[in-house]
Design a protein around this motif. Structure first.
Motif, PDB file in Angstrom:
ATOM      1  N   MET A  98       0.833  -1.203   0.000  1.00 36.53           N
ATOM      2  CA  MET A  98       0.000   0.000   0.000  1.00 36.53           C
ATOM      3  C   MET A  98       0.864   1.249   0.000  1.00 36.53           C
ATOM      4  O   MET A  98       1.839   1.333   0.750  1.00 36.53           O
ATOM      5  CB  MET A  98      -0.928   0.020   1.210  1.00 36.53           C
ATOM      6  CG  MET A  98      -1.904   1.179   1.184  1.00 36.53           C
ATOM      7  SD  MET A  98      -3.370   0.819   2.149  1.00 36.53           S
ATOM      8  CE  MET A  98      -4.245   2.370   2.042  1.00 36.53           C
ATOM      9  N   PHE A 100       0.561   5.020   0.836  1.00 34.06           N
ATOM     10  CA  PHE A 100      -0.332   5.933   1.547  1.00 34.06           C
ATOM     11  C   PHE A 100      -0.238   7.346   0.973  1.00 34.06           C
ATOM     12  O   PHE A 100       0.783   7.732   0.407  1.00 34.06           O
ATOM     13  CB  PHE A 100       0.028   5.960   3.032  1.00 34.06           C
ATOM     14  CG  PHE A 100      -0.305   4.676   3.740  1.00 34.06           C
ATOM     15  CD1 PHE A 100      -1.498   4.532   4.431  1.00 34.06           C
ATOM     16  CD2 PHE A 100       0.572   3.600   3.714  1.00 34.06           C
ATOM     17  CE1 PHE A 100      -1.810   3.347   5.072  1.00 34.06           C
ATOM     18  CE2 PHE A 100       0.267   2.424   4.347  1.00 34.06           C
ATOM     19  CZ  PHE A 100      -0.929   2.293   5.036  1.00 34.06           C
ATOM     20  N   ALA A 104       3.734   7.587   4.581  1.00 32.67           N
ATOM     21  CA  ALA A 104       3.918   6.778   5.799  1.00 32.67           C
ATOM     22  C   ALA A 104       5.305   6.141   5.851  1.00 32.67           C
ATOM     23  O   ALA A 104       5.463   5.013   6.311  1.00 32.67           O
ATOM     24  CB  ALA A 104       2.828   5.700   5.910  1.00 32.67           C
ATOM     25  N   LEU A 105       6.299   6.875   5.381  1.00 35.04           N
ATOM     26  CA  LEU A 105       7.673   6.382   5.535  1.00 35.04           C
ATOM     27  C   LEU A 105       8.095   6.564   6.983  1.00 35.04           C
ATOM     28  O   LEU A 105       7.622   7.479   7.667  1.00 35.04           O
ATOM     29  CB  LEU A 105       8.615   7.160   4.606  1.00 35.04           C
ATOM     30  CG  LEU A 105       8.373   6.959   3.110  1.00 35.04           C
ATOM     31  CD1 LEU A 105       9.205   7.939   2.292  1.00 35.04           C
ATOM     32  CD2 LEU A 105       8.682   5.535   2.684  1.00 35.04           C
ATOM     33  N   PHE A 106       8.984   5.696   7.461  1.00 33.05           N
ATOM     34  CA  PHE A 106       9.423   5.790   8.849  1.00 33.05           C
ATOM     35  C   PHE A 106      10.493   6.891   8.928  1.00 33.05           C
ATOM     36  O   PHE A 106      11.604   6.723   8.409  1.00 33.05           O
ATOM     37  CB  PHE A 106       9.964   4.453   9.341  1.00 33.05           C
ATOM     38  CG  PHE A 106       8.960   3.340   9.195  1.00 33.05           C
ATOM     39  CD1 PHE A 106       7.707   3.451   9.768  1.00 33.05           C
ATOM     40  CD2 PHE A 106       9.246   2.194   8.480  1.00 33.05           C
ATOM     41  CE1 PHE A 106       6.750   2.442   9.623  1.00 33.05           C
ATOM     42  CE2 PHE A 106       8.313   1.181   8.338  1.00 33.05           C
ATOM     43  CZ  PHE A 106       7.061   1.310   8.905  1.00 33.05           C
ATOM     44  N   GLY A 107      10.132   7.983   9.602  1.00 39.76           N
ATOM     45  CA  GLY A 107      10.983   9.171   9.605  1.00 39.76           C
ATOM     46  C   GLY A 107      12.322   8.965  10.282  1.00 39.76           C
ATOM     47  O   GLY A 107      13.292   9.655   9.980  1.00 39.76           O
ATOM     48  N   PHE A 117      12.852  -2.483   5.227  1.00 37.75           N
ATOM     49  CA  PHE A 117      12.059  -2.864   6.401  1.00 37.75           C
ATOM     50  C   PHE A 117      11.219  -4.128   6.179  1.00 37.75           C
ATOM     51  O   PHE A 117      11.327  -5.091   6.940  1.00 37.75           O
ATOM     52  CB  PHE A 117      11.180  -1.681   6.823  1.00 37.75           C
ATOM     53  CG  PHE A 117      10.601  -1.829   8.192  1.00 37.75           C
ATOM     54  CD1 PHE A 117      11.267  -1.335   9.307  1.00 37.75           C
ATOM     55  CD2 PHE A 117       9.392  -2.476   8.384  1.00 37.75           C
ATOM     56  CE1 PHE A 117      10.738  -1.489  10.585  1.00 37.75           C
ATOM     57  CE2 PHE A 117       8.854  -2.626   9.646  1.00 37.75           C
ATOM     58  CZ  PHE A 117       9.527  -2.130  10.747  1.00 37.75           C
ATOM     59  N   PRO A 118      10.365  -4.166   5.135  1.00 36.43           N
ATOM     60  CA  PRO A 118       9.566  -5.389   4.952  1.00 36.43           C
ATOM     61  C   PRO A 118      10.411  -6.607   4.611  1.00 36.43           C
ATOM     62  O   PRO A 118      10.051  -7.737   4.969  1.00 36.43           O
ATOM     63  CB  PRO A 118       8.612  -5.032   3.801  1.00 36.43           C
ATOM     64  CG  PRO A 118       9.205  -3.847   3.139  1.00 36.43           C
ATOM     65  CD  PRO A 118      10.014  -3.128   4.152  1.00 36.43           C
ATOM     66  N   ARG A 121      11.928  -7.507   8.175  1.00 41.34           N
ATOM     67  CA  ARG A 121      10.980  -7.855   9.243  1.00 41.34           C
ATOM     68  C   ARG A 121       9.939  -8.882   8.808  1.00 41.34           C
ATOM     69  O   ARG A 121       9.453  -9.637   9.628  1.00 41.34           O
ATOM     70  CB  ARG A 121      10.250  -6.602   9.731  1.00 41.34           C
ATOM     71  CG  ARG A 121      11.147  -5.543  10.333  1.00 41.34           C
ATOM     72  CD  ARG A 121      11.763  -6.015  11.640  1.00 41.34           C
ATOM     73  NE  ARG A 121      12.634  -5.014  12.204  1.00 41.34           N
ATOM     74  CZ  ARG A 121      12.383  -4.354  13.344  1.00 41.34           C
ATOM     75  NH1 ARG A 121      11.307  -4.604  14.032  1.00 41.34           N
ATOM     76  NH2 ARG A 121      13.239  -3.466  13.786  1.00 41.34           N
ATOM     77  N   ARG A 166       9.003   0.624  -1.412  1.00 44.03           N
ATOM     78  CA  ARG A 166       8.711  -0.176  -0.213  1.00 44.03           C
ATOM     79  C   ARG A 166       7.450  -1.021  -0.410  1.00 44.03           C
ATOM     80  O   ARG A 166       7.393  -2.170   0.025  1.00 44.03           O
ATOM     81  CB  ARG A 166       8.543   0.746   1.008  1.00 44.03           C
ATOM     82  CG  ARG A 166       8.456  -0.007   2.311  1.00 44.03           C
ATOM     83  CD  ARG A 166       8.308   0.918   3.503  1.00 44.03           C
ATOM     84  NE  ARG A 166       7.009   1.603   3.514  1.00 44.03           N
ATOM     85  CZ  ARG A 166       6.622   2.444   4.455  1.00 44.03           C
ATOM     86  NH1 ARG A 166       7.436   2.733   5.459  1.00 44.03           N
ATOM     87  NH2 ARG A 166       5.431   3.016   4.405  1.00 44.03           N
TER      88      ARG A 166
ATOM     89  N   THR B 119       0.657   9.956  11.086  1.00 42.90           N
ATOM     90  CA  THR B 119       1.315   9.889   9.775  1.00 42.90           C
ATOM     91  C   THR B 119       1.152   8.506   9.125  1.00 42.90           C
ATOM     92  O   THR B 119       1.839   8.192   8.166  1.00 42.90           O
ATOM     93  CB  THR B 119       2.815  10.209   9.906  1.00 42.90           C
ATOM     94  OG1 THR B 119       3.386   9.325  10.884  1.00 42.90           O
ATOM     95  CG2 THR B 119       3.050  11.639  10.342  1.00 42.90           C
ATOM     96  N   ARG B 120       0.259   7.709   9.683  1.00 42.68           N
ATOM     97  CA  ARG B 120      -0.116   6.404   9.117  1.00 42.68           C
ATOM     98  C   ARG B 120       1.020   5.382   9.133  1.00 42.68           C
ATOM     99  O   ARG B 120       0.977   4.388   8.397  1.00 42.68           O
ATOM    100  CB  ARG B 120      -0.639   6.553   7.684  1.00 42.68           C
ATOM    101  CG  ARG B 120      -1.794   7.543   7.554  1.00 42.68           C
ATOM    102  CD  ARG B 120      -3.004   6.853   6.965  1.00 42.68           C
ATOM    103  NE  ARG B 120      -4.089   7.782   6.746  1.00 42.68           N
ATOM    104  CZ  ARG B 120      -5.213   7.802   7.448  1.00 42.68           C
ATOM    105  NH1 ARG B 120      -5.408   6.947   8.430  1.00 42.68           N
ATOM    106  NH2 ARG B 120      -6.164   8.656   7.182  1.00 42.68           N
ATOM    107  N   GLN B 121       2.048   5.634   9.927  1.00 43.49           N
ATOM    108  CA  GLN B 121       3.139   4.654  10.001  1.00 43.49           C
ATOM    109  C   GLN B 121       2.674   3.361  10.670  1.00 43.49           C
ATOM    110  O   GLN B 121       3.157   2.275  10.349  1.00 43.49           O
ATOM    111  CB  GLN B 121       4.327   5.244  10.760  1.00 43.49           C
ATOM    112  CG  GLN B 121       5.004   6.370  10.007  1.00 43.49           C
ATOM    113  CD  GLN B 121       6.144   6.986  10.796  1.00 43.49           C
ATOM    114  OE1 GLN B 121       6.999   6.304  11.323  1.00 43.49           O
ATOM    115  NE2 GLN B 121       6.156   8.295  10.897  1.00 43.49           N
ATOM    116  N   MET B 128       1.933  -4.282   6.172  1.00 47.51           N
ATOM    117  CA  MET B 128       3.002  -5.227   5.821  1.00 47.51           C
ATOM    118  C   MET B 128       2.739  -6.590   6.454  1.00 47.51           C
ATOM    119  O   MET B 128       3.567  -7.496   6.352  1.00 47.51           O
ATOM    120  CB  MET B 128       4.350  -4.704   6.317  1.00 47.51           C
ATOM    121  CG  MET B 128       4.875  -3.514   5.555  1.00 47.51           C
ATOM    122  SD  MET B 128       6.408  -2.947   6.318  1.00 47.51           S
ATOM    123  CE  MET B 128       6.451  -1.263   5.778  1.00 47.51           C
TER     124      MET B 128
END
Lengths: 260, 257
Positions: A98, A100, A104-107, A117-118, A121, A166, B119-121, B128
């Motif tokens: 998905m 967004f 929705a990236l991890f800052g 990441f996927p 994890r 991602r 932020t939809r994280q 995932m």
């Protein structure tokens, strides 16, 4: 069954990526989706158009199980989303990606770590595989050299590309896009549209794009649906929808100003 | 006037937090990420211990001043260590450690999670196929459970250092008499009780703070500040109530009337 009379294609014969059967969703007293039936075909790009607040994003969240309907059945990749156990739902989501609206990236992570990441994890890939795959994905989205940056050091279009990298990292069967060109300038929007189209053609998987950007839908979509007042006003091939004479559809496609 | 809906929300709050904890325990049993948990614990200690040390240093010093003033009327200022022991080591220092943890780490955890929600994280993780309770909430609560006792031990040491410096160097209380009185009041059992209190307070701060950040329905940037604010206020109240409950449970039965 709330399907508009002018629906041009019932999609009864297609293999469904997403299937909504008599789905109703309310927020308080407000009906967002009203007894909606919809079949989205596999292996194609489908754009769902409609004015803001017509339930497009809600529909995506129903398809992923992030929201539950008051009534009806939602099947995604053949799985009954709300009949599935939590582990089955998580397994289903691993078959999907998905993108967004806000990416929705991890800052706190670098671009490389975001895309990895996927792989780390979820797929539990070894580090050599992760490095190879991330390099491949960053190359695919046209940003091979930004791996060590953090997302806040990228432009809006670049962040969108990284979010796409991602989203497709685990080679999903279905990728959902929530307003992929929202907030981007026209040229960047066009480049994202081309990226989506090229990526879909390269991977041959199902893309579902929620957008109110008519030009974007015309460029990338094989099938187009339009939501209006909680119903699917029209659904069919892009050519058929663009040939529609329905006044509501025409007004939206031709960008006729709304009477306040 | 509070509205009926607000009262209902207040009454249901402990039930919702308990249900959240139960879900997190189930998710956590699948194994929270060890590296994340370790990093969060180190971060918690680095950020909370300085606050704990400063607050309890002054608390120990002030407790000693008041103890010395009140006991000097009976010619027993040298027994100030008794009050520092009973009041400080057993009660005030662990309570302040919990409060400091709530203020420093509770606010941070709630704002982090609420920002990830806004932020939809969090949704991105769930999309995932990952369990956000297992990945985000469980490590933070475990970090608080590990950090709580360490904060209490740091609070005890710092409070006693404050008491010693003010009592011995400023008020002129005899060092031997001060520490003799203190050790009459406090034994190894009290330190162990303090550690247990730290575990409980750490758990409570962790659960309340993560609940306020993770389970909020609010959206928009302002919700981040509001989540942090709620986390601090509610975890402070819970820490105070739990401290009293533990004191009554452990020390209340020792009262002779």
């Amino acid at each position: 069954m709330k399907r508009a009379d002018i629906t041009v294609d019932t999609r009864a014969d297609v293999q469904a990526a997403i299937e909504l059967i008599q789905v109703t969703k309310r927020f308080g007293d407000r009906v967002i989706l009203d007894n909606v039936d919809l079949v989205i075909a596999r292996g194609r790009t489908t754009a769902l158009l409609g004015p803001s607040g017509t339930g497009k994003s809600t529909l995506l969240r129903l398809a992923t199980g992030l929201l539950a309907p008051e009534q009806g059945t939602v099947k995604t990749l053949g799985v009954d989303v709300f009949g599935a156990s939590k582990s089955d739902l998580l397994a289903l989501r691993r078959r999907m990606g998905m993108l967004f609206q806000d990416n929705a990236l991890f800052g706190s992570l670098s671009v490389f770590d975001n895309v990895a990441f996927p792989l780390r994890r979820v797929a539990r890939a070894n580090e050599a595989t992760v490095k190879r795959r991330v390099a491949e994905l960053l190359g695919m989205v046209g940003l091979p050299d930004v791996g060590d940056r953090t997302p806040d050091r990228l432009s809006g279009g670049q962040r969108k590309r990284i979010a796409l990298a991602r989203a497709i990292a685990l080679e999903p069967e279905l990728v959902l896009f929530d307003e992929p060109t929202s907030g981007l300038d026209p040229q960047t929007s066009a480049s994202i549209d081309h990226l989506i189209k090229d990526t879909q053609q390269r991977l041959g998987i199902t893309f579902v794009v929620i957008t109110h950007d008519v030009e974007s839908a015309r460029l990338i979509a094989d099938d187009v649906g339009m939501l209006d007042n909680g119903t699917v006003r029209v659904f069919g091939s892009r050519e058929a929808v663009w040939a529609s004479t329905d006044p509501v559809v025409r007004a939206f496609l031709d960008r006729v100003p709304v009477q306040q | 006037m509070p509205r009926v809906a607000d009262i209902a929300i207040g009454v249901l709050w402990p039930l919702r937090v308990s249900a959240f904890l139960a879900r997190t325990v189930v998710a956590g049993l699948r194994g929270p990420p060890a590296k994340d948990t370790l990093m969060l614990t180190v971060r918690l200690l680095l950020r909370s211990i300085p606050v704990v040390v400063i607050v309890t240093f002054f608390a120990g010093a002030m407790l000693t001043v008041q103890a010395a003033v009140s006991l000097s009327g009976f010619g027993a200022a040298s027994m100030s260590g008794l009050i520092v022991g009973f009041g400080g080591v057993r009660e005030v220092f662990p309570l302040l450690a919990g409060g400091s943890l709530a203020a420093r780490t509770g606010a941070e955890l709630a704002s982090q999670l609420q920002a990830m929600r806004v932020t939809r994280q969090v949704e991105a993780l769930e999309m995932m196929g990952l369990d956000s309770l297992q990945l985000l909430v469980a490590p933070r609560i475990i970090a608080c459970i590990i950090g709580g006792p360490l904060c209490v031990v740091a609070a005890m040491v710092s409070g006693l250092v404050g008491a010693h410096i003010i009592g011995v160097f400023q008020l002129g209380i005899d060092r031997g008499a001060m520490w003799g009185a203190l050790l009459q009041a406090v034994g190894t059992v009290d330190v162990i009780v303090g550690v247990v209190k730290g575990l409980v307070l750490g758990l409570l701060v962790g659960v309340v703070a993560t609940f306020e950040g993770f389970c909020s329905d609010e959206t928009g940037p302002r919700s981040v500040g509001r989540a942090a604010n709620r986390a601090v206020i509610r975890s402070m109240v819970v820490v105070c109530a739990a401290s009293l409950a533990l004191s009554m449970l452990i020390y209340g039965r020792l009262v002779q009337t």
